[in-house]
Structure formats: structure tokens, C-alpha cells
Scaffold this motif. Structure first.
Motif, PDB file in Angstrom:
ATOM      1  N   ASP A  24      -3.505  10.300   2.160  1.00  0.00           N
ATOM      2  CA  ASP A  24      -4.653   9.317   1.831  1.00  0.00           C
ATOM      3  C   ASP A  24      -3.807   7.939   1.605  1.00  0.00           C
ATOM      4  OD1 ASP A  24      -3.918   9.516  -0.915  1.00  0.00           O
ATOM      5  OD2 ASP A  24      -6.060  10.070  -1.397  1.00  0.00           O
ATOM      6  N   GLU A  25      -4.349   6.932   1.311  1.00  0.00           N
ATOM      7  CA  GLU A  25      -3.460   5.735   1.206  1.00  0.00           C
ATOM      8  C   GLU A  25      -4.156   5.020  -0.127  1.00  0.00           C
ATOM      9  OE1 GLU A  25      -3.794   2.929   4.273  1.00  0.00           O
ATOM     10  OE2 GLU A  25      -2.390   3.795   5.331  1.00  0.00           O
ATOM     11  N   SER A  70       1.103   5.401   0.561  1.00  0.00           N
ATOM     12  CA  SER A  70       0.631   6.486   1.199  1.00  0.00           C
ATOM     13  C   SER A  70       0.883   7.797   0.519  1.00  0.00           C
ATOM     14  CB  SER A  70       1.194   6.598   2.874  1.00  0.00           C
ATOM     15  OG  SER A  70       0.843   5.653   3.354  1.00  0.00           O
ATOM     16  N   THR A  74       0.802  -1.299  -0.024  1.00  0.00           N
ATOM     17  CA  THR A  74      -0.025  -0.188  -0.018  1.00  0.00           C
ATOM     18  C   THR A  74       0.786   1.329  -0.119  1.00  0.00           C
ATOM     19  OG1 THR A  74      -1.706  -1.079   1.017  1.00  0.00           O
ATOM     20  CG2 THR A  74      -1.698   1.217   1.520  1.00  0.00           C
TER      21      THR A  74
END
Length: 252
Positions: A16-17, A9, A7
Motif C-alpha cells: 500500500d502507500e 510504498s 509518498t
């Protein structure tokens, strides 16, 4: 998409991610190209400025976060432009669209090699069709023998063996290859900056120290001036879970 896909960032312009997505819809939107022709450069550097690791290759300083963005940039490009020396050092071969991202651009991905001498790395000749070769007058004959005259872009700059990179960009665009992804190396990046051709610079900062020895991501010949007008504006900044930073810089 593999289970170790990280993931990301987004730190700027807002936080947000961007979770793993096989179709990479969010990243494709972030890296969408605004117009044609467009020259985007993608490079990686350690925190202390090294363009490659102890083995002399950039692969030894990248990671899964860099690979994720790298795949999207290739998926969005029409052609990857690379210097012959870098193609040899990094083992470039025939290019295809990144698996699973073919939906982002329908046409095949081309490879274009810049070589003053006309010598083409053998590793790039292993696919169903040879690379395009960008060269000057001195290299045209040897390049044509390797890839065929129809795959050679002869772009002399008026010197004995120089290459006019602006003419090369225009010749690529005339072939429908207006979205150029330049992957270096440092010498070619210095040349395209000096020619005023870079529209944006994507730089991954690897959370490593390389120490003395490795070159920076921008290099050039002795007496080769980059000139002025290379102020940058940050488009966005992403962070991988291990501290890798991925910046998209726009030249202003």
C-alpha cells in the motif's frame, strides 16, 4: 510538512502507500515500540555496504524518504544513544523533538554519548542542558567536568577503560529513558550487538554505490566477536520513490 515530502510504498507484509502526513499517524503506528526497555538501532547504508558518503558523513547518502522515517524514530524515542566519534564526525548538537511530531511523545528527547575516555564533543554542549555521558571508570572525571556528575552514567565493564553497555541501558531505563534509539556509529553498533542488547535494527538502503573506502554499518575492535543469535526477521519494508528501501528488522 514540506512539499517535497515523498509518498512511501509499503512493499511488505502487504502493499500500500503511505502518503505525506504532517502528524505521521501511519508511520508512528508502524514503528510503535512494543515494550520498555527497548533498543532500536537506525543506520543507513549504500547498496554496496558503505556507512557514509565521500565526505565521511551519512547525510551525504540519505534522502527525503530516509529523513521522513528518521524524524518518526526520533519522535518515538526517549533517548538517542551515539558514540562520541560519530557525534563529532556528524556534528551532533543538542536534540529536540522533530518539529510537528511533538505529540507522539511528551517528554524531552535526551542525547546520551558513549565515550571510554570521557571526552565529550563540544558541539553537544550547546543546548540548555548537557548530554548524558556513558563512560567507564577511567572517563568519569573528565566527563563530570564537562557535563556535571549528575549527567554521567559510570558503567565500568571490569577492564581499564571499558563500558558495560547492558548496565548503561539499565541506568537509562532507571531515569525513565527506556526507549533507546541507537544511531551508531558502526563501532557502537558492533558493541551493542556483541552485548546482545539490540531488539530491532532499522536499515535504510540508499540507491547509491560508494566504492572502496567507507566502512560497513557494523564494526568492532580487532578480535571483537559479535557472537551468535543474530538472526533477523523482517517486520516491514518501505520504498521511497527514488528506490530507497527502509527495512525494520527484528532480532530473533
Amino acid at each position: 510538512m514540506s512539499s517535497d515530502t515523498p509518498t512511501l510504498s509499503r512493499l511488505l507484509p502487504h502493499s500500500d502507500e503511505i502518503p505525506p502526513d504532517p502528524a505521521e499517524r501511519t508511520l508512528a503506528g508502524l514503528y510503535a515500540l512494543p515494550e520498555d526497555p527497548w533498543v532500536r538501532v537506525n543506520m543507513i547504508s549504500t547498496v554496496d555496504g558503505a556507512a557514509w558518503g565521500p565526505d565521511g558523513q551519512s547525510a551525504s547518502i540519505n534522502d527525503a524518504a530516509d529523513w521522513r522515517v528518521f524524524r518518526v524514530l526520533r519522535a518515538l524515542a526517549d533517548v538517542v544513544l551515539v558514540g562520541a566519534g560519530t557525534a563529532r564526525q556528524e556534528g551532533y548538537s543538542h536534540l529536540t523533538r522533530p518539529h510537528g511530531l511533538e505529540h507522539l511523545t511528551g517528554a524531552p528527547l535526551e542525547l546520551a554519548i558513549v565515550t571510554r575516555s570521557g571526552r565529550v564533543p563540544w558541539s553537544t554542549l550547546d543546548g540548555p542542558h548537557p548530554p548524558l555521558v556513558v563512560t567507564g571508570s577511567a572517563g568519569a572525571l573528565e566527563a563530570g567536568a564537562a557535563v556535571g556528575d549528575d549527567r554521567v552514567l559510570v558503567c565500568p565493564d571490569g577492564t581499564a577503560d571499558g563500558v558495560d553497555l547492558r548496565a548503561a541501558r539499565d541506568a537509562l531505563a532507571a531515569r525513565g529513558l527506556g526507549q533507546v534509539l541507537c544511531e551508531g556509529g558502526p563501532g557502537l553498533l558492533g558493541d551493542v550487538l556483541a552485548a546482545g542488547l539490540v531488539d530491532e535494527l532499522c536499515v535504510t538502503t540508499s540507491p547509491r554505490l560508494a566504492g572502496p573506502g567507507a566502512g560497513r554499518i557494523v564494526a568492532g575492535l580487532a578480535g571483537h566477536e559479535l557472537g551468535s543469535g543474530h538472526d533477523l526477521r523482517l517486520g516491514h519494508l518501505l520504498a521511497g520513490p527514488a528506490g530507497t528501501l527502509l527495512a525494520r528488522w527484528e532480532l530473533v
